[in-house]
Design an enzyme around this catalytic site. Structure first.
Site, PDB file in Angstrom:
ATOM      1  N   HIS A   6       1.317  -1.410   0.303  1.00 41.39           N
ATOM      2  CA  HIS A   6      -0.084  -0.112  -0.036  1.00 41.39           C
ATOM      3  C   HIS A   6       1.340   1.109  -0.099  1.00 41.39           C
ATOM      4  CE1 HIS A   6       0.563  -0.317   4.776  1.00 41.39           C
ATOM      5  NE2 HIS A   6       0.543   1.330   4.550  1.00 41.39           N
TER       6      HIS A   6
ATOM      7  N   ASP B 175      -0.223  -7.330   1.553  1.00 41.44           N
ATOM      8  CA  ASP B 175       0.062  -6.315   1.843  1.00 41.44           C
ATOM      9  C   ASP B 175       1.831  -6.257   2.146  1.00 41.44           C
ATOM     10  OD1 ASP B 175       0.238  -3.084   2.209  1.00 41.44           O
ATOM     11  OD2 ASP B 175       0.250  -3.368   4.048  1.00 41.44           O
TER      12      ASP B 175
ATOM     13  N   SER C  68       4.298   2.238   7.722  1.00 40.41           N
ATOM     14  CA  SER C  68       3.928   0.835   7.178  1.00 40.41           C
ATOM     15  C   SER C  68       5.337   0.567   6.506  1.00 40.41           C
ATOM     16  CB  SER C  68       2.853   1.633   6.645  1.00 40.41           C
ATOM     17  OG  SER C  68       1.940   1.258   6.949  1.00 40.41           O
TER      18      SER C  68
END
Length: 402
Positions: free
Chosen positions: A204, A250, A349
């Site tokens: 992402h 992801d 992230s």
């Protein structure tokens, strides 16, 4: 396994969860009565006085002899995997609970990978790339300073006490940490170096930019410390089954334009085998370390200038699902402490979730998503890296063939 005849120490057997189960032997006479009588060459030999010379030469215990005593295979394995008798002819004859013959108990006493024979009665150990197996056939040591999963700065506590849930670490304690910059050269995400050419991050992270670079060896983002290098990304590759709605799969790979030069402050993280990860590293309660420059909490208005860390235990996915509104897949790990404000947060992230196993730092997860961050009744979700080892290898091998 050597003769048990002269061992008078108490044998302790541990359950699979590490709890003390029971003692098999409590005294030399009891040990003698239990096993020695089952291993006599003849009935008359039992009437002979004890002889160290004879025991060293003749009395060897094998699995089948032990099974004669414990009857069932399960009971025999409980004994066999937790006990090894030493050589009676040495000055240190008895070693208890140090060697396992299958991988179910303490990873077979292997530092890295454990392999079982087809009948499950024997095991061998091996080491991941960059490590070598020692003479005891269990311990793995780095081949050189470039081996993965090492921290080369002066040894000290990994964590520095601080009053915050997300704490300041120490320069060089996360040499695999990557800082991902977007096409504007701005701090965009975290990542983790896995070899000189490749960095892992969250898929992402690639959604809002088309060009990236990677900074390695960084600690204080706004200060040049002499250890940093910034390398352009030649190609970024998201997992082909990444789902932006469920955030499943992801994970993404970044191919660096030029190889990273390793140093004290730039080293790759180790990727565990799927077997090691599932057997040992993914266990409920395993302590992990997550690093990043993200926000301290959800209400913070800026990102951290220094690399921070948080220590979080892995939480079983079934238990985790009870506290989350969104569904978890088998490709996700959950971590956190309910009732505490401890979590990864915005712009962490893609950063590493690491765990230390037998002196080697292994990458088990990538920061992926959460329902807010730092919520006392929520937990954090991480991409389970071991689910993608085949994909990672196929991408890297495919690139090498180009």
């Amino acid at each position: 396994m050597r003769s048990l005849f002269f061992c008078a120490l108490t044998l302790v057997v541990f359950c699979s969860d590490g709890a003390l189960c029971k003692s098999v032997f409590s005294s030399s006479p009891n040990a003698h009565m239990l096993l020695r009588s089952r291993r006599a060459n003849t009935f008359m030999e039992e009437l002979k006085p004890a002889s160290l010379e004879r025991e060293c030469r003749e009395e060897l215990c094998d699995f089948e002899e032990a099974r004669e005593i414990f009857i069932t295979r399960e009971a025999t394995l409980e004994f066999w995997t937790a006990y090894k008798d030493g050589n009676q002819c040495t000055t240190n004859p008895c070693v208890h609970g140090k060697t396992a013959t299958n991988c179910s108990l303490n990873n077979g006493d292997c530092d890295h990978d454990c392999h079982e024979s087809k009948d499950g009665l024997a095991r061998t150990c091996s080491c991941i790339k960059g490590y070598q197996l020692q003479d005891n056939s269990r311990k793995c040591t780095p081949k050189n300073d470039a081996s993965c999963g090492q921290i080369r700065i002066q040894k000290s506590a990994y964590l520095q006490p601080c009053g915050f849930a997300y704490r300041v670490g120490k320069r060089g304690k996360s040499p695999w940490q990557a800082l991902i910059l977007n096409n504007l050269g701005r701090f965009h995400c975290g990542g983790v170096l896995i070899d000189e050419n490749w960095v892992l991050t969250a898929a992402h992270c690639l959604e809002t930019s088309s060009k990236f670079s990677v900074r390695l060896g960084d600690y204080q983002r706004f200060r040049f410390e002499g250890s940093e290098i910034t390398l352009p990304v030649k190609q970024h590759i998201s997992h082909p089954q990444y789902n932006p709605i469920t955030v499943d799969n992801d994970i993404a790979l970044l191919r660096l334009e030029v190889p990273a030069k390793f140093s004290t402050y730039i080293l790759p993280a180790c990727l565990p085998s799927l077997e090691l990860a599932e057997r040992m590293l993914h266990r409920n309660g395993t302590v992990t370390v997550i690093t990043g420059w993200g926000k301290d909490n959800q209400s913070a208005t800026s990102y951290n200038s220094m690399l921070n860390y948080v220590e979080l235990p892995i939480v079983d996915n079934k238990e985790c699902s009870r506290h989350m509104m969104n569904n978890l897949s088998d490709n996700m790990l959950c971590a956190g402490v309910l009732g505490q404000v401890k979590d990864a947060c915005e712009v962490d992230s893609g950063g590493p979730m690491m765990t230390l196993f037998h002196h080697t730092w292994f990458l088990v997860g990538l920061v992926s998503w959460g329902e807010g961050c730092g919520q006392r009744d929520k937990l954090g979700i991480y991409t389970k890296v071991a689910s993608y080892l085949d994909w990672i290898d196929s991408v890297r091998q495919g690139w090498d063939k180009v």
